[in-house]
Design an enzyme around this catalytic site. Structure first.
Site: not given
Lengths: 269, 182
Positions: A172, A159
């Site tokens: 995250y 990501s």
């Protein structure tokens, strides 16, 4: 302004770039994983839809077969070494080889304040299905990828947050950053054997993002406004096509890289 | 200044007894130093290299915030940015901590805390540079090795000063000019 993506129908046009090869796509029961599975299958790959639950994985495998492709679902828990090993063993038994491992599955990602983060609630699932699963999928696939005569591919879905951090889901980001660091390390470690290791950082209309759009009606417009290409990616035609490139011979000289596939929103690499 | 971490670099910083201007926590990454091929890593190896150091780092970050410190500085080896063969398990932890700094900087800026990262040559952590291998086609820009007393301590002192009040989410690489990507 919103520019239409290539439609899924176009992406489903069959080709032969991966004919005779076999791919496992984890987390392929929905979203980006589903898009990648469909795209690889459309180019002739035998695709194993590795999903935690057959209820989600089997319809994707059926969709592949309905398009004339070769797809099977194998229930797989990527946080379990044994489950991943069994998936790879069944894949080899069924198709006689494994050239492409795509680790996309991920669970967790609950918004939190870092100071209040609870390791059991906000860390465990992400660590297990992200970083630990890279260990499990990479180790299980490696013997087969090495045997692929320069066509072995390990592709990890990461990501942009793994580069720039996250204000909403702070834990995250380290998980996604760790995946990139492993990919770079393995690119250097496995390069001499002809296996390439790369990452994709997508922003696509996955069920999680669509749900976020429903919770926060202004979110989609905000993302599109800051995205040069003016839209959110399509899992199959946008993200799947990048995965296809990395899975194919076209990327034979690309390793250790992260391709951010988000319409140009993140420009930090 | 509070120093979190258990390795040789954390010990060296404790011995250096750095005096700083702002209330500061320094979190030194507890990276494993043993090169091991990825394919032979056991779950126990990975737990020791990834899971436990990350849990310690997250808790250390939270302690710094609870203490109301104005400065949080993470110190990591550059292997997270460059990758390192047979050290993927250590590189994962180094890079995860480096990027967690950015998340923390984004959340805790409003609380008056800056969060930054200092990235150092792997040998300062006890990692054999030969195991890491060359990470650039170019030779190091500066001669000599980075040292704790002459190089790391002044850098910590600068980031922990009032002058650095608007510096946050940054990575300052002090490795003699080997890794130059940002």
């Amino acid at each position: 302004m919103s520019v239409e993506s290539t439609s899924s129908t176009d992406a489903a046009t069959t080709g032969t770039r991966l004919a005779g090869r076999t791919a496992i796509v984890t987390g392929a029961g929905q979203g980006v994983g589903e898009g990648i599975a469909l795209r690889l299958a459309a180019e002739g790959a035998n695709v194993v839809v590795a999903a935690r639950r057959a209820e989600t994985g089997e319809p994707v495998a059926e969709a592949i077969r309905a398009r004339g492709g070769s797809g099977v679902c194998i229930e797989t828990d990527v946080s379990s070494r044994e489950s991943v090993q069994a998936c790879v063993a069944h894949t080899f038994e069924r198709f006689g080889g494994l050239q492409i491992m795509v680790h996309n599955a991920f669970h967790g990602g609950i918004p939190h304040k870092l100071e209040d983060a609870d390791l059991d609630r906000h860390w465990n699932a992400m660590s297990r299905t992200g970083v630990w699963a890279v260990l499990h999928t990479g180790q299980a696939a490696l013997p087969h990828l090495r045997a692929a005569n320069g066509r072995g591919r390990f592709i990890i879905l990461t990501s942009p947050s793994g580069v720039e951090g996250s204000a909403n889901i702070p834990l995250y980001s380290p998980v996604k950053a760790a995946e990139r660091a492993i990919a770079k390390s393995l690119a250097r470690e496995w390069g001499p054997t002809g296996v390439t290791v790369n990452c994709i950082g997508p922003v696509a209309a996955s069920p999680a993002l669509v749900a976020a759009f429903e919770r926060t009606p202004t979110l989609q417009g905000a993302i599109e406004a800051r995205t040069p290409l003016g839209r959110v990616g399509d899992p199959e035609s946008d993200i799947g096509s990048v995965a296809l490139f990395l899975a194919s011979d076209d990327s034979a000289f690309v390793t250790g890289q992260t391709i951010i596939c988000d319409g140009g929103s993140f420009l930090g690499l | 200044m509070v120093i979190e971490g258990t390795g040789v670099l954390a010990d060296a910083l404790r011995i250096a007894a750095v005096e700083v201007e702002c209330a500061t926590t320094v979190v030194v990454a507890d990276v494993v130093t043993t090169a091991t091929p990825f394919e032979t890593l056991t779950d126990e190896d990975f737990d020791a290299a990834w899971e436990q150091p990350m849990r310690h780092a997250i808790s250390a970050f939270q302690r710094a915030h609870r203490a109301g410190h104005a400065r949080l500085i993470a110190v990591v080896p550059t292997i997270g940015m460059s990758g390192a063969p047979n050290l993927a398990h250590a590189a994962a932890t180094a890079e995860a901590i480096r990027v967690m700094v950015k998340s923390a900087a984004r959340q805790w800026g409003a609380d008056g805390m800056t969060v930054n990262c200092i990235a150092l040559a792997p040998e300062l952590f006890g990692i054999d540079p030969a195991a890491v291998g060359d990470v650039s086609l170019a030779p190091p820009a500066l001669a000599g090795r980075t040292t704790v007393v002459d190089d790391v301590v002044p850098l910590v002192r600068m980031v922990a000063s009032a002058d650095a009040h608007h510096l946050t989410g940054a990575t300052l690489t002090a490795d003699g000019g080997v890794w130059m990507t940002a």
